[in-house]
Each structure stands twice: as structure tokens, then as C-alpha cells.
Write a protein that holds these residues in place. Structure first.
Motif, short mmCIF file in Angstrom:
data_model
loop_
_atom_site.label_atom_id
_atom_site.label_comp_id
_atom_site.label_asym_id
_atom_site.label_seq_id
_atom_site.Cartn_x
_atom_site.Cartn_y
_atom_site.Cartn_z
N LEU A 303 0.86 -1.06 -0.06
CA LEU A 303 0.22 -0.30 0.19
C LEU A 303 1.05 1.02 0.07
CD1 LEU A 303 -2.79 0.54 0.32
CD2 LEU A 303 -2.46 0.72 3.01
N SER A 304 1.63 1.48 0.60
CA SER A 304 3.27 2.54 0.76
C SER A 304 3.83 2.81 -0.61
CB SER A 304 3.52 2.08 1.91
OG SER A 304 4.61 1.69 1.72
N LEU A 305 3.43 1.53 -1.38
CA LEU A 305 4.36 2.07 -2.65
C LEU A 305 3.53 2.10 -3.34
CD1 LEU A 305 6.44 -1.42 -2.80
CD2 LEU A 305 8.20 0.93 -2.41
N ALA A 306 2.00 1.07 -3.17
CA ALA A 306 0.89 2.36 -4.57
C ALA A 306 1.03 3.90 -4.43
CB ALA A 306 0.34 0.93 -4.30
N GLU A 307 0.77 3.80 -2.93
CA GLU A 307 0.29 4.65 -2.43
C GLU A 307 1.50 6.43 -3.17
OE1 GLU A 307 -1.22 5.52 1.33
OE2 GLU A 307 -2.58 5.02 1.02
N LEU A 364 -9.01 -8.64 -8.16
CA LEU A 364 -10.20 -9.53 -7.70
C LEU A 364 -10.28 -10.17 -6.70
CD1 LEU A 364 -9.84 -11.22 -11.55
CD2 LEU A 364 -11.74 -9.62 -10.51
N ILE A 365 -9.32 -11.02 -6.14
CA ILE A 365 -9.60 -11.61 -4.93
C ILE A 365 -10.03 -10.59 -3.85
CG2 ILE A 365 -8.37 -12.73 -2.87
CD1 ILE A 365 -6.29 -13.80 -4.98
N ASN A 366 -9.55 -9.67 -3.50
CA ASN A 366 -9.99 -8.55 -2.48
C ASN A 366 -11.68 -8.10 -2.92
OD1 ASN A 366 -7.25 -8.74 -1.49
ND2 ASN A 366 -7.15 -6.29 -1.98
N ALA A 429 -8.37 -6.08 8.19
CA ALA A 429 -7.78 -4.72 8.83
C ALA A 429 -9.00 -3.79 8.37
CB ALA A 429 -6.25 -4.64 8.18
N GLY A 430 -9.43 -4.32 6.92
CA GLY A 430 -9.50 -2.73 6.48
C GLY A 430 -8.90 -2.17 5.27
N LEU A 431 -8.61 -2.96 4.34
CA LEU A 431 -6.66 -1.88 4.10
C LEU A 431 -7.29 -2.64 2.33
CD1 LEU A 431 -3.74 -2.80 5.35
CD2 LEU A 431 -4.39 -1.05 5.11
N GLY A 432 -8.07 -4.05 2.25
CA GLY A 432 -8.51 -4.40 0.89
C GLY A 432 -8.48 -4.35 0.08
N LEU A 433 -9.86 -2.46 -0.28
CA LEU A 433 -9.60 -1.97 -1.48
C LEU A 433 -8.63 -0.53 -0.82
CD1 LEU A 433 -14.13 -1.59 -0.50
CD2 LEU A 433 -13.20 -3.28 -2.29
N ALA A 434 -8.60 -1.16 -0.53
CA ALA A 434 -7.08 0.73 -0.38
C ALA A 434 -5.93 -0.02 -0.74
CB ALA A 434 -6.73 1.29 0.47
N ILE A 435 -6.19 -1.14 -1.01
CA ILE A 435 -5.00 -2.01 -1.75
C ILE A 435 -5.36 -1.77 -3.00
CG2 ILE A 435 -3.97 -4.05 -2.48
CD1 ILE A 435 -3.07 -4.13 1.03
N LYS A 437 -7.12 -0.47 -5.27
CA LYS A 437 -6.77 0.74 -5.48
C LYS A 437 -5.64 1.10 -6.08
CE LYS A 437 -8.96 5.75 -4.81
NZ LYS A 437 -7.97 6.68 -4.44
N GLY A 438 -5.60 1.36 -4.97
CA GLY A 438 -3.60 0.98 -5.41
C GLY A 438 -3.38 0.65 -6.81
N PHE A 439 -3.49 -0.70 -6.76
CA PHE A 439 -3.25 -1.43 -7.77
C PHE A 439 -2.98 -0.79 -9.26
CE2 PHE A 439 -1.28 -5.70 -4.99
CZ PHE A 439 -0.57 -4.34 -4.00
N VAL A 440 -4.51 -0.83 -9.09
CA VAL A 440 -5.72 -0.71 -10.49
C VAL A 440 -4.73 0.84 -10.53
CG1 VAL A 440 -7.71 0.05 -11.56
CG2 VAL A 440 -7.40 -1.51 -10.11
N GLU A 441 -4.72 1.96 -9.80
CA GLU A 441 -4.28 2.78 -10.29
C GLU A 441 -3.10 3.51 -10.18
OE1 GLU A 441 -5.53 5.77 -7.03
OE2 GLU A 441 -7.46 6.10 -7.99
N ALA A 442 -2.24 2.20 -10.27
CA ALA A 442 -0.65 1.64 -10.90
C ALA A 442 -0.95 1.00 -12.00
CB ALA A 442 0.09 0.55 -9.34
#
Ligand code: ATP
Ligand code: MG
Length: 472
Positions: A303-307, A364-366, A429-435, A437-442
Motif C-alpha cells: 500500500l505504501s509503495l502504491a500510494e 480480484l481476490i480482494n 484490517a480494512g486494507l483490501g479496497l485501499a490495496i 485501488k492502489g494496484f488498479v491506479e498503478a
């Protein structure tokens, strides 16, 4: 230079230029039109004088005494009155005589001057040109003389034109001074109106920079100022939100780490105290907690890398349909146990896309993981793949409870969960969608959610087609 000074000066310069242009234009118009007008009037007056002298000659049969006639006070007053520095100051001049400033010259039949209101040309001969300009005086069919009116003045005497131009110039100068004062005042007040809010804004920016995140401005004024203030307030609100997120992040990370660590510690302490035997299921539960911890740390890192937009992508071309099928297989047992049907809706069976296979599988998994988790039994989860020019879009729709409008804008934020007091069994943890989003935007794509409470939820993401991906 201060805005206030600059604006005031600009106003003054503009007014100066305007007045100068006006002065030139008026000067030109005066010279052209007023001169013509005077010539015109002089022509008519010459005719009047011609009639006057004709009557005079017809009465007397000769010209004697004609100069004395022109010398009577209403004339002499004029000549002397208008001499510069004499008459003007004493209130004489223009209004004194009937003839104004015109100069009347009378020549006899030989062209010799016998009368001149200025008395300067007496005895001289008029040139052919002057005679041609004059009006002939004809008595009983015989030409007895010529009268000539001229606006030309001898040196030291102001002509009508000079007088007129002079008064116009004075008027322009006075108007110019008045305009300058007005411009200065207008510039000053306008500048104060603009610069006032700006300095208030500057002060607010400094306070914000010093950590006063709650800074908001209420300013009324011109449209642009209001826009600027609105933009500032938006920015301040956003900064305040980010600051809160940043503070929460540390708290959230600590909180998420604490739970598995507490479990690990408790079990290890029990083992040490001999209260727990080292059995395979104990080892497995320890291993589970370690896995959970590693996943959390791994997720946070990704997540931090994607952000930071520094996520390294291992690009390859692969079949998206195949990947969806694999993820379906992965979730099949869970779906069967909840009696949920997994449906794939696509027209093609081979949709090639270019991207990081593992990361898009994770997306997709998330999404499917969430969909399955929130969909009650006998529901359905449907994945739709659509190809359009330039991009491929994938939607994951479920028949779950949906997401409240108040939560919708935040679901992609890290550690955001709609049910705050949920226990760990119900979710991560509530990280699935944030991740996701980060991957799709990357990949240069977009991701969004459409949902209404009671109507299910649909997550959609797009990935640019292979030849549309910009090099990173
Ligand atoms: P994690 O994915 O890290 O294991 P999580 O699933 O709780 O944890 P996200 O995937 O980021 O976190 O989802 C955030 C929140 O959005 C969820 O907690 C849930 O409240 C809501 N949400 C996500 N997907 C759905 C869905 N399909 N239907 C209803 N609510 C959803
Ligand atoms: Mg999730």
C-alpha cells in the motif's frame, strides 16, 4: 512593489494617457474644424462689410473719412484690448466690440489700403492674391474698392483660434487634474479591496502552515476572491483530513499489530509455563497468527509503495478470463458452503490484457472476498468483463446488504470498515479496497463503487488496453 501602489500607479498612468490622447484629438479637431468655421464666418462678415461700404460710397461718392469710421472706440478698443498682457487682465477684449477680433481692410479701386482696423497697412498696396480673396465694392456698375476681412492677427495679438485653443487646453488640463485625483482615489480603494482579502489569506496560509489545520476563512468580495477563499478552505479541509488520516494510520497500524502479537505472546507464555503442550494444532495456530502478521506487514508495504506511486509492476500479457476463473476456483468451496452462485459474464473467452498478473489477481481476490463475505446465503456474485476501445472493465456485483451513502466515499480508505466494532472473525484490517485501488491506479486504471443499501454492491475497475498503457 506592493499591489496597492502598483494598481494606483496603473490607474494614474491610464488616466494620463487618456487625457494626453484627448488633448491631441481636441487640438487637431480645433485646428481643423474651428479654423474652417472661422473662415466661413469671416466670408459672411466680409459680405456684410461689403454692403456697408457700398452704402457708404453710394452716400458720399468718395472714401474720405472711412478710416476714422473704423477708428471709433468700438474698434480701437478691440485692437488694443486684445494685445497680450494689456486688455485681457482688465476684462476687455472679445466682448467689447461688435466685430470681435476681425480685421477689416479696405482698398480703393487701385488696390491701395485706405482703411485698416489695425491701422498697420494704410497706404500699402494689397497683393493680387489678397484682392482676389476680398469682396469687390461695386457702385453704379463701377468697382470702387475691395474689402478684405482677415483672421490673421499681427504679432502680439491673440487670434480667436488661439483664444479658443487656449481655453480648451485649460479645460483639458483642469479635467485631467480632476481625473487624476479621481483615478488615484479609485485605484487606492480598488487596490485596498483586492489586497485586503489577499493579506488576510496570506496570514491564514501561514497559520495553516504552522499546523493550524482548522483554519477557514469567511470573506465576501469579488467573484475571484470568493473563489480563492473557497479553494483555500477546500485545501485546508483536505489537509486537516490528511493530517487526521496520518495520525489515525499510526494508531490503526499499532492496533492491528497488537491483536496477533497478544495472541502469540499468550500462547508462547502458556507453552513456557507448561500450561500448553506443544501439539500440531498449537503450532498451526501460532503459524496462523504469524501468517496474519506477515500479511498485514506485506499489505502495508504494498500500500505504501502504491500510494507513493513506486509500485514495481511485472508486466506481461495474459488472459483475464483465465484469471477470473482461477479466482472463482479459489473461492468455490466458500461459495458452495454459503450456497452462493459465482457467475462470470463475458462475451469472449480470451481477453488479453497487459499488466501485473499477480497484482490484478490480488485485486480480484480482494473484491470477490468482500462480495462473498457480505452476501448472505443463496445470493449471487457476478463478475462481468467488458471490452471497449482503449480499456477493459471488470465489475464485481453482489446481492449483499449494500453500503450506506455516508460510508461510500470512504470505503477505499485504508483501515476503513463500515462496522467499526466488528470482531476479527468477520473481516480483515480494512486494507483490501485501499490495496485494490492502489494496484488498479498503478496500472493507469480507475476503480469505483456503486451501491445502495438493500440493493447490493457493485465494484468496477478498468485497465487500459495493452497499447494504451503509458510507460511508467
Ligand atoms: P480486508 O480486506 O483488509 O481484509 P475489509 O474487507 O474489512 O478488510 P476492505 O476490503 O477495504 O476491508 O473493505 C472496507 C469496508 O467496505 C468493509 O469493511 C465493508 O464495510 C465495506 N465493503 C466492502 N465491500 C463490500 C461489499 N461487497 N458489500 C458491503 N460492504 C462492503
Ligand atoms: Mg476486504
Amino acid at each position: 512593489m506592493k499591489l496597492r501602489t502598483r494598481l494606483t500607479l496603473a490607474f494614474i498612468v491610464v488616466v494620463l494617457l487618456a487625457v494626453a490622447t484627448l488633448a491631441v484629438a481636441v487640438g487637431w479637431a480645433t485646428r481643423t474644424f474651428f479654423h474652417g468655421y472661422l473662415e466661413d464666418v469671416a466670408g459672411k462678415r466680409q459680405q456684410v462689410w461689403g454692403d456697408f461700404f457700398t452704402a457708404y460710397y453710394r452716400d458720399r461718392g468718395e472714401w474720405t473719412g472711412v478710416q476714422e469710421l473704423l477708428d471709433i472706440p468700438w474698434h480701437s478698443g478691440l485692437d488694443q484690448g486684445m494685445v497680450r498682457g494689456q486688455g485681457m487682465g482688465r476684462g476687455q477684449g472679445l466682448g467689447r466690440g461688435r466685430t470681435g477680433l476681425e480685421r477689416v481692410i479696405l482698398a480703393d479701386s487701385n488696390g491701395r489700403v485706405i482703411a485698416d482696423t489695425y491701422g498697420l497697412k494704410l497706404g500699402e498696396r494689397l497683393s493680387e492674391q489678397e484682392l482676389a480673396q476680398g469682396t469687390a465694392i461695386v457702385v453704379n456698375g463701377r468697382e470702387v474698392g475691395t474689402v478684405l476681412l482677415t483672421t490673421a492677427t499681427p504679432p502680439g495679438v491673440l487670434s480667436r483660434e488661439d483664444l479658443f485653443t487656449r481655453s480648451v487646453t485649460v479645460a483639458i488640463i483642469l479635467a485631467g487634474i480632476a481625473a487624476l485625483i479621481l483615478a488615484g482615489l479609485a485605484g487606492f480603494f480598488l487596490a485596498r479591496r483586492i489586497a485586503g482579502p489577499l493579506s488576510q489569506l496570506t496570514a491564514a496560509v501561514y497559520r495553516l502552515a504552522a499546523g493550524g489545520w482548522e483554519q477557514r476563512l469567511v470573506l465576501t468580495g469579488d467573484e475571484e476572491i470568493v473563489q480563492l477563499v473557497t479553494a483555500f478552505n477546500d485545501m485546508a479541509a483536505r489537509l486537516e483530513k490528511y493530517e487526521a488520516l496520518r495520525r489515525n494510520l499510526v494508531a490503526d497500524v499499532a492496533h492491528e499489530l497488537r491483536t496477533p502479537l497478544t495472541v502469540l505472546r499468550g500462547q508462547l507464555e502458556s507453552l513456557q509455563a507448561g500450561a500448553l503442550e506443544i501439539k500440531p494444532d498449537v503450532i498451526m495456530s501460532l503459524h496462523d497468527e504469524i501468517l496474519r502478521l506477515s500479511r498485514l506487514v506485506h499489505d502495508l508495504q504494498e500500500l505504501s509503495l502504491a500510494e507513493a506511486k513506486k509500485l514495481p509492476l511485472h508486466r506481461e500479457t495474459f488472459n483475464l478470463v483465465e484469471i477470473v476463473q482461477k479466482v472463482f476456483n479459489f473461492f468455490q468451496v466458500e461459495a458452495d458452503s454459503k450456497n452462493i452462485s459465482l457467475i462470470l459474464d463475458t462475451e469472449e473467452h480470451d481477453i488479453e490484457i497487459e499488466g501485473d498478473r499477480d497484482r490484478l489477481t490480488q485485486v480480484l481476490i480482494n473484491l470477490l472476498g468482500n462480495a462473498l463475505r457480505y452476501t448472505p446465503s443463496r445470493g449471487r456474485v457476478e463478475v462481468t468483463i467488458k471490452e471497449s476501445p482503449g480499456e477493459v472493465s471488470v465489475s464485481v456485483a453482489d446481492t449483499g446488504p449494500g453500503i450506506a451513502p455516508a460510508d461510500l466515499p470512504y470505503v477505499f480508505e485504508r483501515f476503513y470498515r463500515t462496522e467499526k466494532s466488528r470482531n476479527r472473525a468477520q473481516g480483515g484490517a480494512g486494507l483490501g479496497l485501499a490495496i485494490a485501488k492502489g494496484f488498479v491506479e498503478a496500472h493507469g486504471g480507475r476503480i469505483w463503487v456503486e451501491s445502495q443499501p438493500g440493493q447490493g454492491t457493485r465494484f468496477i475497475f478498468t485497465i487500459p488496453a495493452a497499447n494504451h498503457i503509458l510507460p511508467l
